[in-house]
Design a protein around this motif. Structure first.
Motif, mmCIF file in Angstrom:
data_model
loop_
_atom_site.group_PDB
_atom_site.id
_atom_site.type_symbol
_atom_site.label_atom_id
_atom_site.label_comp_id
_atom_site.label_asym_id
_atom_site.label_seq_id
_atom_site.Cartn_x
_atom_site.Cartn_y
_atom_site.Cartn_z
ATOM 1 N N ILE A 112 6.504 15.239 7.792
ATOM 2 C CA ILE A 112 6.758 14.376 8.951
ATOM 3 C C ILE A 112 5.542 13.503 9.240
ATOM 4 O O ILE A 112 5.663 12.291 9.483
ATOM 5 C CB ILE A 112 7.134 15.238 10.182
ATOM 6 C CG1 ILE A 112 8.542 15.838 9.985
ATOM 7 C CG2 ILE A 112 7.075 14.403 11.463
ATOM 8 C CD1 ILE A 112 8.933 16.817 11.050
ATOM 9 N N ASP A 113 4.342 14.095 9.205
ATOM 10 C CA ASP A 113 3.136 13.319 9.448
ATOM 11 C C ASP A 113 2.920 12.270 8.370
ATOM 12 O O ASP A 113 2.509 11.145 8.653
ATOM 13 C CB ASP A 113 1.908 14.261 9.491
ATOM 14 C CG ASP A 113 1.762 14.979 10.817
ATOM 15 O OD1 ASP A 113 2.514 14.654 11.751
ATOM 16 O OD2 ASP A 113 0.923 15.881 10.912
ATOM 17 N N TRP A 114 3.215 12.627 7.140
ATOM 18 C CA TRP A 114 2.960 11.720 6.015
ATOM 19 C C TRP A 114 3.926 10.540 6.011
ATOM 20 O O TRP A 114 3.515 9.394 5.812
ATOM 21 C CB TRP A 114 3.074 12.515 4.716
ATOM 22 C CG TRP A 114 2.872 11.723 3.471
ATOM 23 C CD1 TRP A 114 1.760 10.999 3.130
ATOM 24 C CD2 TRP A 114 3.787 11.590 2.380
ATOM 25 N NE1 TRP A 114 1.937 10.411 1.896
ATOM 26 C CE2 TRP A 114 3.177 10.773 1.423
ATOM 27 C CE3 TRP A 114 5.057 12.103 2.124
ATOM 28 C CZ2 TRP A 114 3.798 10.438 0.209
ATOM 29 C CZ3 TRP A 114 5.677 11.776 0.927
ATOM 30 C CH2 TRP A 114 5.047 10.948 -0.019
ATOM 31 N N LEU A 115 5.203 10.788 6.264
ATOM 32 C CA LEU A 115 6.208 9.736 6.171
ATOM 33 C C LEU A 115 6.420 8.962 7.463
ATOM 34 O O LEU A 115 7.162 7.981 7.468
ATOM 35 C CB LEU A 115 7.530 10.310 5.673
ATOM 36 C CG LEU A 115 7.547 10.796 4.229
ATOM 37 C CD1 LEU A 115 8.926 11.319 3.851
ATOM 38 C CD2 LEU A 115 7.140 9.675 3.266
ATOM 39 N N ARG A 116 5.802 9.408 8.541
ATOM 40 C CA ARG A 116 6.007 8.685 9.806
ATOM 41 C C ARG A 116 5.398 7.295 9.746
ATOM 42 O O ARG A 116 5.731 6.418 10.542
ATOM 43 C CB ARG A 116 5.399 9.465 10.962
ATOM 44 C CG ARG A 116 3.869 9.509 10.929
ATOM 45 C CD ARG A 116 3.282 10.303 12.057
ATOM 46 N NE ARG A 116 1.828 10.402 11.937
ATOM 47 C CZ ARG A 116 1.067 11.088 12.775
ATOM 48 N NH1 ARG A 116 1.612 11.729 13.786
ATOM 49 N NH2 ARG A 116 -0.232 11.137 12.602
ATOM 50 N N LEU A 117 4.501 7.054 8.788
ATOM 51 C CA LEU A 117 3.861 5.740 8.653
ATOM 52 C C LEU A 117 4.843 4.688 8.178
ATOM 53 O O LEU A 117 4.564 3.515 8.275
ATOM 54 C CB LEU A 117 2.675 5.844 7.684
ATOM 55 C CG LEU A 117 1.578 6.837 8.089
ATOM 56 C CD1 LEU A 117 0.523 6.930 6.984
ATOM 57 C CD2 LEU A 117 0.921 6.376 9.384
ATOM 58 N N ALA A 139 -3.858 9.359 6.788
ATOM 59 C CA ALA A 139 -2.812 10.261 6.268
ATOM 60 C C ALA A 139 -1.731 9.528 5.478
ATOM 61 O O ALA A 139 -0.708 10.113 5.154
ATOM 62 C CB ALA A 139 -2.179 11.110 7.366
ATOM 63 N N ARG A 140 -1.964 8.251 5.147
ATOM 64 C CA ARG A 140 -1.067 7.589 4.186
ATOM 65 C C ARG A 140 -1.202 8.273 2.832
ATOM 66 O O ARG A 140 -0.249 8.356 2.043
ATOM 67 C CB ARG A 140 -1.409 6.100 4.047
ATOM 68 C CG ARG A 140 -0.588 5.387 2.960
ATOM 69 C CD ARG A 140 -0.937 3.920 2.875
ATOM 70 N NE ARG A 140 -2.267 3.673 2.343
ATOM 71 C CZ ARG A 140 -2.554 3.580 1.036
ATOM 72 N NH1 ARG A 140 -1.596 3.736 0.132
ATOM 73 N NH2 ARG A 140 -3.789 3.337 0.634
ATOM 74 N N VAL A 141 -2.403 8.788 2.586
ATOM 75 C CA VAL A 141 -2.699 9.506 1.351
ATOM 76 C C VAL A 141 -2.968 10.968 1.697
ATOM 77 O O VAL A 141 -3.814 11.270 2.542
ATOM 78 C CB VAL A 141 -3.927 8.905 0.635
ATOM 79 C CG1 VAL A 141 -4.262 9.703 -0.626
ATOM 80 C CG2 VAL A 141 -3.682 7.436 0.310
ATOM 81 N N VAL A 142 -2.216 11.868 1.063
ATOM 82 C CA VAL A 142 -2.392 13.300 1.270
ATOM 83 C C VAL A 142 -2.595 13.958 -0.092
ATOM 84 O O VAL A 142 -1.777 13.752 -1.003
ATOM 85 C CB VAL A 142 -1.176 13.941 1.978
ATOM 86 C CG1 VAL A 142 -1.327 15.463 2.051
ATOM 87 C CG2 VAL A 142 -1.002 13.352 3.371
#
Length: 224
Positions: free
Chosen positions: A219-224, A160-163
């Protein structure tokens, strides 16, 4: 974090995504490619969002520079997201085939989320769509879900680094009004998944419900 948007037309702006970033304390810049602004360098941002664009994207001087930037970001450790046309660019850069769909999807459609995906998406949600093309699932990618007309509405890659999503989670009522004014020709061809401008705007609750989906995705994408 500092996010850079790549914008392909004045009526495909970041809208609600920009509001979300501001509310969460992130900063951002917008590169207006359609105005011949020079794309940023990878060192200029912490994450990149490639926005949508008109059905017919005419090749410009910045096209190859944008493609090169997308490819470099994919090879880095930085998050990258594509919405609409931006999702198609990411899919192509990852080796997937982008091709015309049998039917266009213009307006609100129901998306059935992938319960085994990387994003915390509802099992079923309404999303604003504006596309006539589809893409395959790149190697190593995970589907985000499907609609009745499209077996793949997007995917995640590299945890999910890439969406990449055909869903225009950035849509607001004003954004849709401006879009339909500039892209009215897209609505002239009838189809089972083509709504009128009035149908797109008649229920304001849809925009609020989609905003909740955007919150989960960001939130899921930027939590990395």
């Amino acid at each position: 974090m500092h996010i850079y948007f790549l914008q392909h037309a004045s009526h495909f702006g970041p809208a609600r995504v920009a509001d979300w970033l501001t509310s969460m304390g992130h900063s951002f810049n917008v590169c207006r490619l359609y105005a011949d602004e020079v794309p940023p360098r990878p060192g200029d941002f912490d994450a990149l969002i490639v926005l949508g664009g008109p059905e017919q994207i005419i090749e410009h001087g910045w096209t190859k520079r944008e493609q090169h930037l997308v490819e470099r970001t994919l090879k880095s450790s930085k998050p990258i997201m594509g919405l609409g046309y931006g999702a198609e660019l990411i899919a192509a850069a990852l080796g997937a085939i982008v091709s015309p769909n049998t039917h266009g999807e213009f307006g609100w459609q129901t998306v059935h989320g992938n319960e085994e995906g990387d994003l915390d998406l509802p099992e079923r949600f309404d999303a604003f769509l504006w596309h006539r093309r589809i893409f395959g699932l790149p190697e190593g990618a995970i589907s985000i879900g499907a609609s009745e007309a499209s077996p793949l509405q997007g995917f995640t890659w590299d945890g999910a680094r890439v969406v990449a999503m055909h869903c225009h989670l950035e849509a607001t009522p004003d954004w849709v009004r401006e879009l339909t004014e500039h892209e009215a020709n897209s609505l002239t061809a009838p189809g089972p998944w083509v709504q009128s401008r009035d149908e797109m705007l008649e229920d304001s609750r849809r925009f609020a419900q989609q905003a909740a989906v955007l919150d989960r995705v960001m939130i899921d994408w930027l939590r990395l």
